[in-house]
Design an enzyme around this catalytic site. Structure first.
Site, PDB file in Angstrom:
ATOM      1  N   GLU A   1      -5.746  -7.752  -3.112  1.00  0.00           N
ATOM      2  CA  GLU A   1      -7.183  -7.446  -3.053  1.00  0.00           C
ATOM      3  C   GLU A   1      -7.996  -8.505  -2.313  1.00  0.00           C
ATOM      4  O   GLU A   1      -9.068  -8.919  -2.758  1.00  0.00           O
ATOM      5  CB  GLU A   1      -7.726  -7.223  -4.476  1.00  0.00           C
TER       6      GLU A   1
ATOM      7  N   GLU B   1      -0.238   2.098  -6.498  1.00  0.00           N
ATOM      8  CA  GLU B   1      -0.619   2.051  -7.910  1.00  0.00           C
ATOM      9  C   GLU B   1      -1.375   3.324  -8.310  1.00  0.00           C
ATOM     10  O   GLU B   1      -2.439   3.262  -8.920  1.00  0.00           O
ATOM     11  CB  GLU B   1      -1.496   0.826  -8.198  1.00  0.00           C
TER      12      GLU B   1
END
Length: 578
Positions: free
Chosen positions: A347, A454
């Protein structure tokens, strides 16, 4: 005249679909020109779809000023006509056209965009009659050439909307041409997915079955059993799998790829400075390896300040540098050669803990170190909201590509085996599959592997339906090379989207996963050879045991067959001794 040539085509898969029973359109994955800009724009896809005057053959008929400023038609030296928004003072000063959306339809949007100077992001928004703004796509536009903007919207309402082009920099003119908004029914969209799967995930196989003297065996029986799928489809796991045999059995019967949800993260392996504990992660790696399960490493670092080990948050920049160096050397060396991938810096478009502490090239340097320590493992960027939430401007495909280029241009990273990780945490409500596809198209121009890493969907009465839409879109897209769902049994703490309840009975989401696992592997019925001894069949990529049996003597022969996307079609000769 519009320029019709395609100067940069990586891959196009198309099928013919009917729209409104009146006209025929080629519906395609088109990676053209999104990685390089063109001197002249291409023609509007689908003839512009429902857009009026999409190529400005009739001046600017159908288009009106939005906000302040002015609009006009211009003509290039080559005679190409396009629309211009100028004298702008606010980001949304531009031009617009009103179109009617129909509930339940998917709308694919494209346009060719240029600006009057420099390089700026130009985006398209849909303004509803309640003044709600829905972001539909964006592109980094440059002066001097045309760039393809791709996007889309799935209509959960029937209403007129205005299509508006905007740029935060109000000093530049916005030039646009060849605008298209093409509606598709869900049936048409699904048809295209199925056709793409047939082309992308399967290969045709021809067997010729003969006696040893080469005479054909008509009616020879052929049994085909898939022993391994070539497409990675897996699920996340956590420490609960170590102490629950039911969880182990549940997982092993479905998946051969996984990502640990937390157990490899820095805050799990070094809770106290200088005291590393890999006991749980080691045990999970051992379990996976014993059962033929491939592991994605998640993660070496996480750029979110919130998820640093508590003791890291108190360190000086120089102390952080030394601690990070110990961390990356420790975890990557420990699992070198054991994993198929690393999420190197998680991220790092949303967050910049290490960039703020160690400098703008902090992430790029981490990728370099990981590559040097474990050069055979694929190194991922891993982000959320790129495909699932069009309003998050931090992680648009353009920004993703920009960050990836920064990492790969760092000294020593030229040969780094990079890949694109898209988490896929979808909220409740109808997912914007049209926007998701446009993002995959844009990122597909990099030529790098894309994984959905994910995937889950927030609680919703239609959660299972939406999950299936997302998984089908990912599996059918040529650029996607793996999918991991971040879900599992409720007993293991998976609360957002459990696939099984406390007793390991399937939830509706679990039913979807099991259905697709079954659908995406080849379990053909018994087939028989024709009069010339030939059998033609289309098989999913993977490994197979193929057994042929003489129809009378019952003599048989078995061979192993491996099919991959680059497998060339050829005739496989099988001779039966009778």
């Amino acid at each position: 005249m519009k320029a019709c040539r395609k100067t940069y085509i990586l891959l196009v898969f198309s099928c013919i679909l009917l729209y409104s029973g009146l006209s025929i359109h080629a519906f395609s994955y088109d990676y053209s020109a999104t990685a390089e800009c063109l001197v002249e724009p291409q023609r509007a896809l689908y003839g512009g779809g429902i857009i009026v005057n999409p190529e400005f053959a009739n001046s600017i008929e159908g288009w009106t000023v939005f906000g302040e400023g002015a609009i006009e038609e211009r003509i290039s030296k080559e005679g190409n006509r396009f629309i211009v928004a100028h004298s702008r003072t606010r980001p949304r000063d531009s031009f617009s056209q009103k179109v009617q959306l129909q509930k339940g339809k998917l709308y694919s949007l494209s346009a060719w965009v240029q600006i009057s100077e420099g390089s700026e992001t130009v985006s398209v928004v849909f303004k509803t009659n309640t003044s709600k703004l829905i972001r539909g796509g964006e592109v980094v536009a440059e002066h001097g050439c045309w760039n393809l903007l791709k996007g889309g919207i799935v209509a959960n309402f029937s209403s007129p909307v205005e299509i508006i082009f905007q740029s935060r920099n109000a000093t530049v003119e916005i030039w646009v041409d060849s605008i298209s908004l093409q509606p598709f029914t869900k049936k048409q969209w699904r048809s295209h997915q199925d056709n793409s799967i047939e082309k992308v995930r399967k290969s045709k196989v021809r067997l010729q079955i003969t006696h040893t003297n080469k005479t054909a065996i008509e009616g020879a029986r052929v049994f085909i059993k898939q022993t391994k799928s070539d497409f990675p489809f897996g699920s996340g796991i956590n420490y609960n799998i170590l102490r629950n045999t039911d969880y182990q059995d549940w997982f092993k019967t479905r998946f051969s790829f996984t990502t640990f949800t937390n157990e490899m993260k820095w805050y799990s392996t070094e809770k106290k400075q200088g005291v590393e504990n890999y006991t749980i992660a080691d045990a999970m790696v051992k379990f996976a390896k014993q059962n033929g399960i491939s592991i994605r490493g998640h993660n070496i670092f996480w750029d979110n300040p919130k998820y640093q080990p508590d003791w890291v948050k108190t360190l000086s920049p120089e102390e952080i540098r030394k601690a990070a160096e110990r961390r990356i050397n420790s975890v990557v060396t420990r699992y070198r050669g054991e994993l198929i991938a690393w999420d190197v810096v998680n991220e790092n478009l949303h967050f910049r803990f290490f960039e703020d502490k160690l400098g703008e090239n902090a992430s790029a340097a981490f990728y370099n170190t990981a590559y040097q320590l474990d050069p055979g493992t694929t190194m991922f960027m891993n982000e959320y909201n790129t495909i699932e939430y069009s309003k998050d401007e931090k992680v648009t495909p353009a920004n993703y590509k920009k960050k990836l280029q920064q990492i790969l241009s760092y000294p020593g990273n030229a040969g780094l085996p990079a890949a694109i990780g898209l988490q896929g945490h979808f909220g409740s409500g109808q997912p914007n599959i049209a926007y998701m596809r446009s993002c995959l198209d844009i990122l597909g121009t990099t030529g790098l592997p894309i994984w959905l890493t994910e995937v889950d969907v927030e609680k919703d009465p239609n959660q299972a339906e939406y999950l299936e839409e997302i998984l089908r879109e990912g599996f059918s897209h040529p650029a996607v090379q793996g999918i991991i769902v971040f879900a599992g049994p409720a007993l293991a703490g998976f609360k957002v989207m459990p696939l099984a309840d406390e007793d390991f009975n399937n939830t509706p989401a679990g039913d979807v996963v099991d259905k697709l696992i079954s659908e995406w592997k080849t379990t053909p019925p018994e087939v028989k050879a024709d009069s010339r001894g030939f059998v033609d069949i289309s098989l999913f990529h993977g490994d197979y045991d193929v057994t042929v049996m003489h129809p009378i003597t019952k003599a048989s022969k078995t061979l192993s067959l491996s099919l991959r996307k680059d497998t060339t079609e050829e005739t496989i000769h099988m001779k039966i001794h009778t």
